[in-house]
Each structure stands twice: as structure tokens, then as C-alpha cells.
Motif scaffolding. Structure first.
Motif, PDB file in Angstrom:
ATOM      1  N   ARG A  74       0.923  -1.253  -0.014  1.00 35.48           N
ATOM      2  CA  ARG A  74      -0.083   0.066  -0.023  1.00 35.48           C
ATOM      3  C   ARG A  74       0.963   1.200  -0.024  1.00 35.48           C
ATOM      4  N   THR A  75       0.184   2.537  -0.199  1.00 26.39           N
ATOM      5  CA  THR A  75       1.140   3.672  -0.258  1.00 26.39           C
ATOM      6  C   THR A  75       0.709   4.657   0.715  1.00 26.39           C
ATOM      7  N   TRP A  76      -0.044   4.153   1.945  1.00 25.87           N
ATOM      8  CA  TRP A  76      -0.402   5.045   2.888  1.00 25.87           C
ATOM      9  C   TRP A  76      -0.207   4.065   4.358  1.00 25.87           C
ATOM     10  N   LEU A  77      -0.181   5.134   5.426  1.00 24.45           N
ATOM     11  CA  LEU A  77       0.061   4.558   6.677  1.00 24.45           C
ATOM     12  C   LEU A  77       0.931   3.380   7.073  1.00 24.45           C
ATOM     13  N   ILE A  78       2.163   3.645   6.547  1.00 26.98           N
ATOM     14  CA  ILE A  78       3.183   2.624   6.476  1.00 26.98           C
ATOM     15  C   ILE A  78       4.280   3.105   7.866  1.00 26.98           C
ATOM     16  N   PRO A  79       4.161   2.274   8.852  1.00 16.85           N
ATOM     17  CA  PRO A  79       5.010   2.602  10.175  1.00 16.85           C
ATOM     18  C   PRO A  79       6.428   2.371   9.685  1.00 16.85           C
ATOM     19  N   TYR A  80       7.306   3.051  10.293  1.00 17.07           N
ATOM     20  CA  TYR A  80       8.903   2.951  10.319  1.00 17.07           C
ATOM     21  C   TYR A  80       9.679   3.219  11.467  1.00 17.07           C
ATOM     22  N   TYR A  81      10.818   2.852  11.519  1.00 14.00           N
ATOM     23  CA  TYR A  81      11.688   3.150  12.408  1.00 14.00           C
ATOM     24  C   TYR A  81      13.161   3.829  11.905  1.00 14.00           C
ATOM     25  N   GLY A  82      13.898   4.412  12.531  1.00 15.06           N
ATOM     26  CA  GLY A  82      15.282   4.917  12.179  1.00 15.06           C
ATOM     27  C   GLY A  82      15.881   5.509  13.186  1.00 15.06           C
ATOM     28  N   ALA A  83      17.293   6.088  12.847  1.00 16.29           N
ATOM     29  CA  ALA A  83      18.129   6.501  13.687  1.00 16.29           C
ATOM     30  C   ALA A  83      18.924   7.570  12.965  1.00 16.29           C
ATOM     31  N   ALA A  84      19.477   8.537  13.724  1.00 16.56           N
ATOM     32  CA  ALA A  84      20.082   9.586  13.154  1.00 16.56           C
ATOM     33  C   ALA A  84      21.214  10.295  13.853  1.00 16.56           C
ATOM     34  N   ILE A  85      22.340  10.888  13.580  1.00 16.78           N
ATOM     35  CA  ILE A  85      23.153  11.454  14.209  1.00 16.78           C
ATOM     36  C   ILE A  85      23.317  12.932  13.579  1.00 16.78           C
ATOM     37  N   GLY A  86      23.520  13.979  14.539  1.00 17.08           N
ATOM     38  CA  GLY A  86      23.468  15.201  14.326  1.00 17.08           C
ATOM     39  C   GLY A  86      24.046  16.089  15.293  1.00 17.08           C
ATOM     40  N   GLY A  87      23.641  17.323  15.242  1.00 14.41           N
ATOM     41  CA  GLY A  87      24.362  18.343  16.176  1.00 14.41           C
ATOM     42  C   GLY A  87      23.312  19.630  16.342  1.00 14.41           C
ATOM     43  N   LEU A  88      23.370  20.166  17.474  1.00 14.95           N
ATOM     44  CA  LEU A  88      22.556  21.301  17.561  1.00 14.95           C
ATOM     45  C   LEU A  88      23.323  22.695  17.940  1.00 14.95           C
ATOM     46  N   ASP A  89      23.098  23.722  17.832  1.00 15.65           N
ATOM     47  CA  ASP A  89      23.697  24.937  18.394  1.00 15.65           C
ATOM     48  C   ASP A  89      23.034  26.028  18.542  1.00 15.65           C
ATOM     49  N   GLU A  90      22.957  26.895  19.736  1.00 16.50           N
ATOM     50  CA  GLU A  90      22.502  28.101  20.042  1.00 16.50           C
ATOM     51  C   GLU A  90      23.203  29.005  20.662  1.00 16.50           C
ATOM     52  N   LYS A  91      23.161  30.221  20.777  1.00 19.09           N
ATOM     53  CA  LYS A  91      23.995  31.184  21.676  1.00 19.09           C
ATOM     54  C   LYS A  91      24.171  30.843  23.002  1.00 19.09           C
ATOM     55  N   ASN A  92      23.312  30.156  23.710  1.00 19.34           N
ATOM     56  CA  ASN A  92      23.209  29.760  25.095  1.00 19.34           C
ATOM     57  C   ASN A  92      23.823  28.399  25.329  1.00 19.34           C
ATOM     58  N   ILE A  93      23.877  27.836  24.352  1.00 19.63           N
ATOM     59  CA  ILE A  93      24.335  26.221  24.483  1.00 19.63           C
ATOM     60  C   ILE A  93      25.559  25.977  23.477  1.00 19.63           C
ATOM     61  N   ASP A  94      26.693  25.429  24.257  1.00 13.68           N
ATOM     62  CA  ASP A  94      27.712  25.098  23.334  1.00 13.68           C
ATOM     63  C   ASP A  94      27.092  24.070  22.253  1.00 13.68           C
ATOM     64  N   PHE A  95      27.763  23.889  21.261  1.00  9.79           N
ATOM     65  CA  PHE A  95      27.572  23.036  20.372  1.00  9.79           C
ATOM     66  C   PHE A  95      27.578  21.591  20.854  1.00  9.79           C
ATOM     67  N   ALA A  96      26.486  20.831  20.517  1.00 12.41           N
ATOM     68  CA  ALA A  96      26.293  19.773  20.935  1.00 12.41           C
ATOM     69  C   ALA A  96      25.951  18.531  20.011  1.00 12.41           C
ATOM     70  N   GLY A  97      26.537  17.260  20.030  1.00 11.28           N
ATOM     71  CA  GLY A  97      26.229  16.418  18.920  1.00 11.28           C
ATOM     72  C   GLY A  97      25.332  15.411  19.587  1.00 11.28           C
ATOM     73  N   PHE A  98      24.682  14.582  18.851  1.00  7.49           N
ATOM     74  CA  PHE A  98      23.659  13.760  19.339  1.00  7.49           C
ATOM     75  C   PHE A  98      23.491  12.692  18.520  1.00  7.49           C
ATOM     76  N   VAL A  99      22.637  11.735  19.119  1.00  6.41           N
ATOM     77  CA  VAL A  99      22.083  10.513  18.491  1.00  6.41           C
ATOM     78  C   VAL A  99      20.739  10.562  18.778  1.00  6.41           C
ATOM     79  N   GLU A 100      20.068   9.983  17.738  1.00 11.89           N
ATOM     80  CA  GLU A 100      18.326  10.129  17.829  1.00 11.89           C
ATOM     81  C   GLU A 100      17.998   8.605  17.415  1.00 11.89           C
ATOM     82  N   ALA A 101      16.950   7.962  18.167  1.00  8.57           N
ATOM     83  CA  ALA A 101      16.055   7.053  17.750  1.00  8.57           C
ATOM     84  C   ALA A 101      14.787   7.595  17.496  1.00  8.57           C
TER      85      ALA A 101
END
Length: 192
Positions: free
Chosen positions: A121-148
């Protein structure tokens, strides 16, 4: 430390819960035979809308961004393995209504796979995944992360992919401050 343990358990549960489903593609009728044909696309652009709720970093954060699916595919044939998947890069700009916060930039690279081995089918297909990345903001030192992450492809065709996903960011530093859930709506259109 309890957030770290919760994050690890959430990641482990996400991957342990995956199991193939085996629907069959029809010879005729509904769904159409076209649903079962293999397809893949390179460099599929998308727009995103994101909400991020960190533990103690001036949130909630809301924003928008862009995504490029380096590879997107669907294979609802009799073969084994996930029937849908994508490899992606995205970047977003987020803002918070809390005083003293600046713009936050969040970027990720990752992959997602459908739970089902043959969605048919082409609709309502459940999935899982993972990512790696980073975030930055003036009050937060750059931080890398992983995400499920886990999500639902609301619509998944060669021309249009719309999905909603939720994930949990586990940063490499400032764990109690920056770990938290993230949700995203993504709409992609193939221009070629």
C-alpha cells in the motif's frame, strides 16, 4: 542519570520491536499492481516542520527546515527486508518564546526503514530509524547527538512522500539539559 538510562532503553526497544510483516501483492484489483513495483529516487527535496522539547534548554522549540533524501526506495515485492526506506540529511532553524534565547540550528543525517516487509500500500506505513547530528544556539555550546526515531509514512509514492515522526535526542554532552523528544512533519515532492 535516569534520562540517560531511559534514552538507552528507548533506543533498544525501538530496534528490538521491529519484525517483518508479510502482506501479498495482488495480481489484480486493489491495491493496484503499481504499488508492488520497485522504485527508487535520488536527491528528493522536502520541507520540514519541527518541535523539540529539551530537558532544560529554554524550550519548547518550534521551527522549519529543509531535507534532502539522498536515496528513497520502495520494494513491495516478495523479497525479504523492509519494503520502504530512505537515507536523509536535514537542517532546521528553531526558535523559542522564552526570553534570552536565540535561533537554534539543528542538523541530522540518518536512515529509516519500514517495519513491514511488504506493505502493499502507499499509505500509513510505520517505520523506525536512527540519526546522528548536532545542534547549536547562543546559550548552548555545540552538542552532537544520536536519535532513535519512529514514524508513520502518511503517503509514500514516487511523486510525494509525507511522513510524521517522533524521536528522542540523546546528546553527547549536557545530557540532562538537552535530551528530550523531537517531532517532525516532512513533505517531499519529486521534481524529476
Amino acid at each position: 542519570m535516569s534520562r540517560l538510562l531511559l534514552s538507552c532503553l528507548l533506543i533498544a526497544a525501538t530496534f528490538a520491536a521491529s519484525a517483518p510483516a508479510e502482506a501479498a501483492c495482488p495480481d489484480s484489483g486493489s491495491p493496484s499492481v503499481e504499488v508492488c513495483e520497485y522504485w527508487n529516487l535520488l536527491l528528493m527535496p522536502a520541507l520540514t516542520s519541527t518541535v523539540y522539547l529539551p530537558g532544560d534548554a529554554g524550550g519548547p522549540w518550534f521551527g522549519a527546515g529543509v531535507e534532502v533524501a539522498l536515496l528513497t526506495w520502495a520494494d513491495n515485492g516478495p523479497g525479504r527486508g523492509p519494503s520502504q526506506g530512505r537515507v536523509f540529511l536535514d537542517i532546521g532553524g528553531l526558535g523559542s518564546a522564552e526570553d534570552g534565547t536565540g535561533a537554534m540550528f539543528l542538523f541530522r543525517a540518518g536512515a529509516s526503514l519500514s517495519f513491514e516487509g511488504n506493505a502493499s500500500r502507499t499509505w500509513l506505513i510505520p517505520y523506525y530509524g536512527a540519526a546522528i547530528g548536532g545542534l547549536d544556539e547562543k546559550n548552548i555550546d555545540f552538542a552532537g547527538f544520536v536519535e532513535a526515531q519512529g514514524g508513520l509514512h502518511l503517503w509514500y509514492t514516487p511523486q510525494v512522500v509525507v511522513d510524521v515522526e517522533g524521536g528522542y535526542l540523546l546528546p553527547f554532552s549536557q545530557v540532562d539539559r538537552l535530551s528530550g523528544p523531537r517531532a517532525q512533519l516532512t513533505a517531499a515532492v519529486a521534481w524529476w
